[in-house]
Scaffold this active site. Sequence first.
Site, PDB file in Angstrom:
ATOM      1  N   SER A 130       0.826  -1.371   0.002  1.00 33.21           N
ATOM      2  CA  SER A 130       0.278  -0.078  -0.077  1.00 33.21           C
ATOM      3  C   SER A 130       0.667   1.299  -0.041  1.00 33.21           C
ATOM      4  CB  SER A 130      -1.184   0.075   1.298  1.00 33.21           C
ATOM      5  OG  SER A 130      -1.448   1.162   1.465  1.00 33.21           O
ATOM      6  N   TYR A 154      -1.894  -1.246  10.765  1.00 31.49           N
ATOM      7  CA  TYR A 154      -2.296  -1.819   9.469  1.00 31.49           C
ATOM      8  C   TYR A 154      -1.158  -1.399   8.600  1.00 31.49           C
ATOM      9  CZ  TYR A 154      -3.909  -1.738   4.771  1.00 31.49           C
ATOM     10  OH  TYR A 154      -3.826  -1.822   3.431  1.00 31.49           O
ATOM     11  N   LYS A 158       1.985  -4.135   6.597  1.00 33.77           N
ATOM     12  CA  LYS A 158       2.348  -3.826   5.091  1.00 33.77           C
ATOM     13  C   LYS A 158       3.964  -3.695   5.077  1.00 33.77           C
ATOM     14  CE  LYS A 158      -1.518  -4.377   3.171  1.00 33.77           C
ATOM     15  NZ  LYS A 158      -1.885  -5.816   2.758  1.00 33.77           N
TER      16      LYS A 158
HETATM   17  P1  NAD Z   1     -11.248  -6.648   0.687  1.00 34.00           P
HETATM   18  O1  NAD Z   1     -11.545  -6.711   2.271  1.00 34.00           O
HETATM   19  O2  NAD Z   1     -12.400  -6.550  -0.068  1.00 34.00           O
HETATM   20  O3  NAD Z   1     -10.704  -8.252   0.004  1.00 34.00           O
HETATM   21  C1  NAD Z   1      -9.881  -8.951   0.973  1.00 34.00           C
HETATM   22  C2  NAD Z   1     -10.481 -10.336   1.018  1.00 34.00           C
HETATM   23  O4  NAD Z   1      -9.508 -11.223   1.549  1.00 34.00           O
HETATM   24  C3  NAD Z   1     -11.792 -10.592   1.352  1.00 34.00           C
HETATM   25  O5  NAD Z   1     -12.587 -11.357   0.387  1.00 34.00           O
HETATM   26  C4  NAD Z   1     -11.540 -11.308   2.873  1.00 34.00           C
HETATM   27  O6  NAD Z   1     -12.796 -12.259   3.144  1.00 34.00           O
HETATM   28  C5  NAD Z   1     -10.377 -12.255   2.631  1.00 34.00           C
HETATM   29  N1  NAD Z   1      -9.565 -12.353   3.610  1.00 34.00           N
HETATM   30  C6  NAD Z   1      -9.393 -11.589   4.610  1.00 34.00           C
HETATM   31  N2  NAD Z   1      -8.632 -12.192   5.716  1.00 34.00           N
HETATM   32  C7  NAD Z   1      -8.471 -13.297   5.375  1.00 34.00           C
HETATM   33  C8  NAD Z   1      -7.691 -14.758   5.848  1.00 34.00           C
HETATM   34  N3  NAD Z   1      -7.340 -14.433   6.869  1.00 34.00           N
HETATM   35  N4  NAD Z   1      -7.881 -15.507   4.982  1.00 34.00           N
HETATM   36  C9  NAD Z   1      -8.397 -15.733   3.930  1.00 34.00           C
HETATM   37  N5  NAD Z   1      -8.850 -14.795   3.442  1.00 34.00           N
HETATM   38  C10 NAD Z   1      -9.033 -13.407   3.944  1.00 34.00           C
HETATM   39  O7  NAD Z   1      -9.796  -5.759   0.588  1.00 34.00           O
HETATM   40  P2  NAD Z   1      -9.511  -5.188  -0.941  1.00 34.00           P
HETATM   41  O8  NAD Z   1      -9.740  -3.699  -0.852  1.00 34.00           O
HETATM   42  O9  NAD Z   1      -9.750  -5.947  -2.055  1.00 34.00           O
HETATM   43  O10 NAD Z   1      -7.748  -5.474  -0.595  1.00 34.00           O
HETATM   44  C11 NAD Z   1      -7.107  -6.419  -0.938  1.00 34.00           C
HETATM   45  C12 NAD Z   1      -5.647  -6.535  -0.381  1.00 34.00           C
HETATM   46  O11 NAD Z   1      -5.160  -5.005  -1.049  1.00 34.00           O
HETATM   47  C13 NAD Z   1      -5.560  -6.078   1.192  1.00 34.00           C
HETATM   48  O12 NAD Z   1      -4.117  -6.784   1.308  1.00 34.00           O
HETATM   49  C14 NAD Z   1      -5.276  -4.743   1.258  1.00 34.00           C
HETATM   50  O13 NAD Z   1      -4.689  -4.225   2.283  1.00 34.00           O
HETATM   51  C15 NAD Z   1      -4.697  -4.127   0.176  1.00 34.00           C
HETATM   52  N6  NAD Z   1      -4.784  -2.927  -0.284  1.00 34.00           N
HETATM   53  C16 NAD Z   1      -6.079  -2.163  -0.351  1.00 34.00           C
HETATM   54  C17 NAD Z   1      -6.138  -1.027  -0.632  1.00 34.00           C
HETATM   55  C18 NAD Z   1      -7.573  -0.428  -0.698  1.00 34.00           C
HETATM   56  O14 NAD Z   1      -7.728   0.890  -0.411  1.00 34.00           O
HETATM   57  N7  NAD Z   1      -8.670  -1.298  -1.036  1.00 34.00           N
HETATM   58  C19 NAD Z   1      -5.055  -0.143  -0.680  1.00 34.00           C
HETATM   59  C20 NAD Z   1      -3.836  -0.766  -0.657  1.00 34.00           C
HETATM   60  C21 NAD Z   1      -3.728  -2.006  -0.388  1.00 34.00           C
HETATM   61  N1  UFG Z   2     -11.987  12.351   2.899  1.00 33.32           N
HETATM   62  C1  UFG Z   2     -12.972  13.412   3.138  1.00 33.32           C
HETATM   63  N2  UFG Z   2     -14.132  12.771   3.491  1.00 33.32           N
HETATM   64  C2  UFG Z   2     -14.279  11.475   3.733  1.00 33.32           C
HETATM   65  C3  UFG Z   2     -13.485  10.586   3.369  1.00 33.32           C
HETATM   66  C4  UFG Z   2     -12.081  10.963   2.809  1.00 33.32           C
HETATM   67  O1  UFG Z   2     -12.730  14.511   2.933  1.00 33.32           O
HETATM   68  O2  UFG Z   2     -15.453  11.175   4.257  1.00 33.32           O
HETATM   69  C5  UFG Z   2     -10.578  12.867   1.904  1.00 33.32           C
HETATM   70  C6  UFG Z   2      -9.258  12.336   2.996  1.00 33.32           C
HETATM   71  O3  UFG Z   2      -9.318  13.457   3.837  1.00 33.32           O
HETATM   72  C7  UFG Z   2      -8.511  12.459   1.891  1.00 33.32           C
HETATM   73  C8  UFG Z   2      -9.151  11.836   0.704  1.00 33.32           C
HETATM   74  O4  UFG Z   2     -10.561  12.220   1.018  1.00 33.32           O
HETATM   75  O5  UFG Z   2      -7.828  13.721   1.507  1.00 33.32           O
HETATM   76  C9  UFG Z   2      -8.972  10.298   0.700  1.00 33.32           C
HETATM   77  O6  UFG Z   2      -9.214   9.522   1.783  1.00 33.32           O
HETATM   78  P1  UFG Z   2      -9.607   8.023   1.856  1.00 33.32           P
HETATM   79  O7  UFG Z   2      -9.977   7.637   3.143  1.00 33.32           O
HETATM   80  O8  UFG Z   2     -10.470   7.519   0.504  1.00 33.32           O
HETATM   81  O9  UFG Z   2      -8.213   7.568   1.537  1.00 33.32           O
HETATM   82  P2  UFG Z   2      -6.609   7.611   2.227  1.00 33.32           P
HETATM   83  O10 UFG Z   2      -5.641   8.129   1.203  1.00 33.32           O
HETATM   84  O11 UFG Z   2      -6.681   8.609   3.260  1.00 33.32           O
HETATM   85  O12 UFG Z   2      -6.696   5.960   2.614  1.00 33.32           O
HETATM   86  C10 UFG Z   2      -6.098   5.072   1.842  1.00 33.32           C
HETATM   87  C11 UFG Z   2      -6.731   3.724   2.681  1.00 33.32           C
HETATM   88  C12 UFG Z   2      -5.714   3.381   3.600  1.00 33.32           C
HETATM   89  C13 UFG Z   2      -4.477   3.357   3.084  1.00 33.32           C
HETATM   90  C14 UFG Z   2      -4.261   4.904   2.496  1.00 33.32           C
HETATM   91  C15 UFG Z   2      -2.786   4.880   1.870  1.00 33.32           C
HETATM   92  O13 UFG Z   2      -8.084   3.769   3.102  1.00 33.32           O
HETATM   93  O14 UFG Z   2      -6.228   2.211   4.070  1.00 33.32           O
HETATM   94  O15 UFG Z   2      -4.937   5.179   1.452  1.00 33.32           O
HETATM   95  O16 UFG Z   2      -2.665   4.035   0.871  1.00 33.32           O
HETATM   96  F1  UFG Z   2      -3.358   3.373   4.205  1.00 33.32           F
END
Ligand code: NAD
Ligand code: UFG
Length: 338
Positions: A130, A154, A158
């Site tokens: 991330s 979290y 990572k």
């Molecule tokens: P998500 O929660 O939609 O998907 C994760 C999936 O993994 C789910 O289907 C859940 O049921 C499964 N899961 C969770 N824990 C598990 C376990 N212990 N064993 C087996 N399955 C398990 O999340 P996502 O947004 O698709 O994110 C996927 C990956 O990308 C995560 O590792 C997350 O940290 C990373 N990531 C997500 C974002 C974001 O903004 N969505 C940003 C950066 C990194």
């Molecule tokens: N924001 C608002 N109102 C809201 C939600 C967000 O103004 O209700 C703003 C935040 O202040 C930020 C931008 O919108 O400026 C994006 O916010 P998000 O919460 O959508 O995303 P972030 O970049 O803050 O966080 C995301 C993931 C985190 C991850 C991070 C860095 O949610 O898990 O990106 O990868 F750690």
Amino acid sequence: MKIKQNSQILVTGGLGYIGSHTVAELIATGYQVVIFDNLTNSHLGVLENLETISGQRPQLVIGDVTSSSEIDQVFQDYEIDAVIHFAGLKSVSESLAQPLKYFENNVTGTINLLKAMAANNVYRHIFSSSATVYGAHNEVPFKEEMSRGATNPYGRSKLMVEDILKDLSNDPNWEIIALRYFNPVGAHPSSLLGEEPKGIPNNLMPYLVQTASGRLKELQVFGNDYDTKDGTGVRDYIHVVDLAKAHVAVLSYMIKKPVNFEVFNVGTGHGISVLEMIDCFEKTNNIKVPFKIVERRPGDVGEAFADVAKIKDLVGWNATHSLEDMCKDAWNWEQKNK
Ligand code: NAD
Ligand code: UFG
């Protein structure tokens, strides 16, 4: 070890938001997919929808990466050539309340998976990292070699996994790529796959769409006094289909060219402010989004966007979806699934 085009890719967390879109792209490219998921943040309906999109039903194993025996069994039962590892927990606030749950799922779970891979001679691994690993003091755009840091469990999970993967790569058998995602948004153009946040969303796009549809009353814009183009927070939003395609591109890259350990940013390289996002959403979907400016959210940085030169130059991947596409597909998904 040579991966054939119809070889099997294990996708942990393949029923989740990013994982499901990646499974759809893998199948469209000709890969056979085995999904491993414990359904903690997803449901079986996603499998039906993947079948509708792809014309074939991927294999599903319901299991938990925190169980060594369950993850090991997958490698006994299937001929796996590479693993894309999405399974994990992703809420910053929950990680602050329950750090051990996060370290167990995200770190112990990954160690179990890596041990099962090595025991079964599977060494290709793509990891969901991330942009959160960039320390708070870097200048935008973020480059892969910049300093890292974490402000919550979290993010630390990572960082820890990135370090474990780097150490593991001292063994030349391993081929590992960590992808640092910026802000994935949007949904599949079919509206059959998308993000399903539990409870009130934390992230901007799901909050915005639920406000537009009337499920939530008003969007709060967290601060307009940042040193950014209009004072509101700037992020690098990437369409989830582009992000999914990045995984397929990286997989093909590591099949063609030996990789030991690489880290790539995955974003568009463009910074978009909260007000720009609201404006684009309103214009694209011809709908008003009620919002008000409130205090900054603790822990937020003003600007975060990627330098995407490395993945463009080495892998040949770049994002192709516009901000309008992200707004349109997120809105269609909300309307179809609310
Ligand atoms: P998500 O929660 O939609 O998907 C994760 C999936 O993994 C789910 O289907 C859940 O049921 C499964 N899961 C969770 N824990 C598990 C376990 N212990 N064993 C087996 N399955 C398990 O999340 P996502 O947004 O698709 O994110 C996927 C990956 O990308 C995560 O590792 C997350 O940290 C990373 N990531 C997500 C974002 C974001 O903004 N969505 C940003 C950066 C990194
Ligand atoms: N924001 C608002 N109102 C809201 C939600 C967000 O103004 O209700 C703003 C935040 O202040 C930020 C931008 O919108 O400026 C994006 O916010 P998000 O919460 O959508 O995303 P972030 O970049 O803050 O966080 C995301 C993931 C985190 C991850 C991070 C860095 O949610 O898990 O990106 O990868 F750690």
